[in-house]
Design an enzyme around this catalytic site. Structure first.
Site, PDB file in Angstrom:
ATOM      1  CE  LYS A 113      -4.363  -1.527   2.037  1.00 19.78           C
ATOM      2  NZ  LYS A 113      -5.268  -1.354   3.161  1.00 19.78           N
ATOM      3  CE  LYS A 195      -6.560  -7.618  -2.603  1.00 21.86           C
ATOM      4  NZ  LYS A 195      -6.403  -7.123  -1.241  1.00 21.86           N
ATOM      5  CE  LYS A 198     -13.722  -2.422   0.228  1.00 15.22           C
ATOM      6  NZ  LYS A 198     -12.599  -2.471   1.153  1.00 15.22           N
TER       7      LYS A 198
HETATM    8  P1  TYM Z   1     -10.912  -4.707   3.187  1.00 13.21           P
HETATM    9  O1  TYM Z   1     -11.972  -3.681   3.231  1.00 13.21           O
HETATM   10  O2  TYM Z   1      -9.725  -4.438   2.369  1.00 13.21           O
HETATM   11  O3  TYM Z   1     -11.504  -6.079   2.717  1.00 13.21           O
HETATM   12  C1  TYM Z   1     -12.621  -6.613   3.359  1.00 13.21           C
HETATM   13  C2  TYM Z   1     -12.574  -8.122   3.371  1.00 13.21           C
HETATM   14  O4  TYM Z   1     -12.632  -8.613   2.022  1.00 13.21           O
HETATM   15  C3  TYM Z   1     -11.552  -9.498   1.798  1.00 13.21           C
HETATM   16  N1  TYM Z   1     -11.162  -9.363   0.386  1.00 13.21           N
HETATM   17  C4  TYM Z   1     -11.109 -10.381  -0.470  1.00 13.21           C
HETATM   18  N2  TYM Z   1     -11.366 -11.690  -0.330  1.00 13.21           N
HETATM   19  C5  TYM Z   1     -11.205 -12.479  -1.422  1.00 13.21           C
HETATM   20  N3  TYM Z   1     -10.805 -11.995  -2.641  1.00 13.21           N
HETATM   21  C6  TYM Z   1     -10.550 -10.678  -2.807  1.00 13.21           C
HETATM   22  N4  TYM Z   1     -10.169 -10.218  -4.000  1.00 13.21           N
HETATM   23  C7  TYM Z   1     -10.697  -9.800  -1.705  1.00 13.21           C
HETATM   24  N5  TYM Z   1     -10.526  -8.474  -1.531  1.00 13.21           N
HETATM   25  C8  TYM Z   1     -10.823  -8.221  -0.246  1.00 13.21           C
HETATM   26  C9  TYM Z   1     -10.466  -9.064   2.764  1.00 13.21           C
HETATM   27  O5  TYM Z   1      -9.571 -10.107   3.041  1.00 13.21           O
HETATM   28  C10 TYM Z   1     -11.282  -8.669   3.976  1.00 13.21           C
HETATM   29  O6  TYM Z   1     -11.596  -9.820   4.749  1.00 13.21           O
HETATM   30  N6  TYM Z   1      -8.074  -4.977   7.249  1.00 13.21           N
HETATM   31  C11 TYM Z   1      -9.360  -5.361   6.756  1.00 13.21           C
HETATM   32  C12 TYM Z   1     -10.488  -4.689   7.493  1.00 13.21           C
HETATM   33  C13 TYM Z   1     -10.466  -4.889   8.968  1.00 13.21           C
HETATM   34  C14 TYM Z   1     -10.740  -6.100   9.654  1.00 13.21           C
HETATM   35  C15 TYM Z   1     -10.632  -5.788  11.031  1.00 13.21           C
HETATM   36  C16 TYM Z   1     -11.069  -7.378   9.228  1.00 13.21           C
HETATM   37  C17 TYM Z   1     -10.212  -3.954   9.906  1.00 13.21           C
HETATM   38  N7  TYM Z   1     -10.303  -4.486  11.146  1.00 13.21           N
HETATM   39  C18 TYM Z   1     -10.828  -6.760  11.987  1.00 13.21           C
HETATM   40  C19 TYM Z   1     -11.258  -8.342  10.205  1.00 13.21           C
HETATM   41  C20 TYM Z   1     -11.148  -8.041  11.558  1.00 13.21           C
HETATM   42  C21 TYM Z   1      -9.396  -5.033   5.276  1.00 13.21           C
HETATM   43  O7  TYM Z   1      -8.434  -4.749   4.677  1.00 13.21           O
HETATM   44  O8  TYM Z   1     -10.568  -5.020   4.699  1.00 13.21           O
END
Ligand code: TYM
Length: 329
Positions: A113, A195, A198
């Protein structure tokens, strides 16, 4: 009893990778009535990279509505906005004062990132995993359903819990990641080596939960495929394998069922049917989403109740932490 915590950043459009990788796991966990479920909209994580304030507010509500529209039932699950419980940032500071820099320096998502930040990287982005550990550990979470990209952050969370417990006595529960093997890393429809994301500037490789039927059909039709014409799940066919998993997850059919359905048929038929299955899958979610967005009272009540639950539960943990660390009077 399992305590489940997970979250999504309101930093862009929720896509089918988020749904398949995480929300569909949440739905399964919701079926076991003994589980305690906490799903967060992690807006404080979103501001680790620049956000337009108006857009951020809008996305917070949008993500909350999409949780509910996708089937997260507020009668069974607690849904809240992270910034509405300041215990998360409070605990982050305490963790900051005990996490060795070396642990944070190893985080691969930070490296990826920060390389993309044109305006320079912030301390907040570096500290992102500490806030995530606080999210999880505040609630005695036992299981964290996420995609593969979050595995390292959950391992770090375990290390933080164990280190804290060693110094101050049993306080935190080291959590387990829950990662759906098949859907751990859904790939871009335009580039099967990257991947689905978003933040991808090229949204043609990403199917958003709110895409129109026309957009979905166009994106699937334009999806890249592999050499040869076989529709099979195989390592040397990353693009078709990715489409097969998406098809399987939205249709409820197994990958092998779909493979036999398209034996001897071409990509054209396969993509056309996949697009229709996707439209059929997303239509009820979008309908419910539109209803929720028309009358925001229902959503407000859900988020108020979720925040109240979260604050009540975490305040006990914070009191305990303050006591063992020696803070206050
Ligand atoms: P974020 O918003 O980037 O992604 C949210 C969730 O979606 C999953 N994800 C995917 N899974 C499969 N294929 C993909 N292409 C893909 N893109 C995203 C991510 O693995 C995630 O589970 N750090 C976290 C947010 C967070 C969180 C937490 C999660 C903050 N605190 C506590 C669990 C527990 C994140 O980056 O989300």
């Amino acid at each position: 009893m399992k305590t489940i915590f997970s979250g999504i950043q309101p930093s862009g459009n929720l896509h089918i990778g988020n749904y398949i990788g995480t929300i569909s796991q949440w739905m399964k966990l919701q079926q076991e009535s003994s589980n305690e479920l906490i799903f967060c909209i992690v807006d404080l994580h979103a501001i680790t990279v620049p956000q337009d304030p108006k857009m951020l507010r809008q996305k917070i509500v949008e993500v909350a509505a999409l949780y509910v529209a996708s089937g997260i039932d507020p009668k069974k699950s607690n849904i809240f906005v992270q910034s509405e419980n300041s215990d998360h940032t409070y605990l982050t500071w305490i963790f900051d004062c005990m996490i060795p820099m070396g642990w944070m320096n190893r985080m691969t998502q930070f490296k990826d990132k920060s390389a993309k930040q044109a305006e320079g990287t912030t301390v907040g982005l570096f500290n992102y995993p500490a806030l995530m550990a606080a999210d999880i550990l505040l609630y005695d979470t036992t299981h964290v359903p996420v995609g593969e990209d979050q595995r390292q952050h959950i391992e770090l969370t375990r290390d933080i819990a164990e280190k804290f417990n060693k110094i101050y006595g049993e306080t935190f529960v080291p959590p387990e990641p829950m990662i759906d093997k098949q859907a751990a890393r859904m790939m871009s429809l335009q580039n099967p080596t990257s991947k689905m994301s978003k933040s991808d500037k090229d949204q043609t490789g990403t199917i958003n939960l709110l895409d129109s039927a026309g957009e979905i059909r166009k994106k699937i039709q334009r999806a890249v495929t592999d050499s040869g014409s076989e529709i099979v799940y195989r390592e040397d066919k990353p693009a078709v394998s990715n489409l097969l998993i998406i098809y399987s997850k939205v249709s409820g059919k197994s990958v092998s069922e779909i493979e036999s359905q398209y034996q001897g048929k071409g990509y054209g038929d396969f993509k056309k049917d996949l697009a229709e299955a996707m439209v059929e899958f997303l239509t009820p979610i979008q309908k419910r989403y539109n209803e929720l967005m028309k009358n925001k009272d229902e959503l407000s009540k859900i988020l108020d109740a979720g925040a109240e639950f979260a604050r009540h539960k975490s305040s006990k943990k914070i009191e305990m932490v303050k006591k063992v660390v020696g803070l206050g009077r």
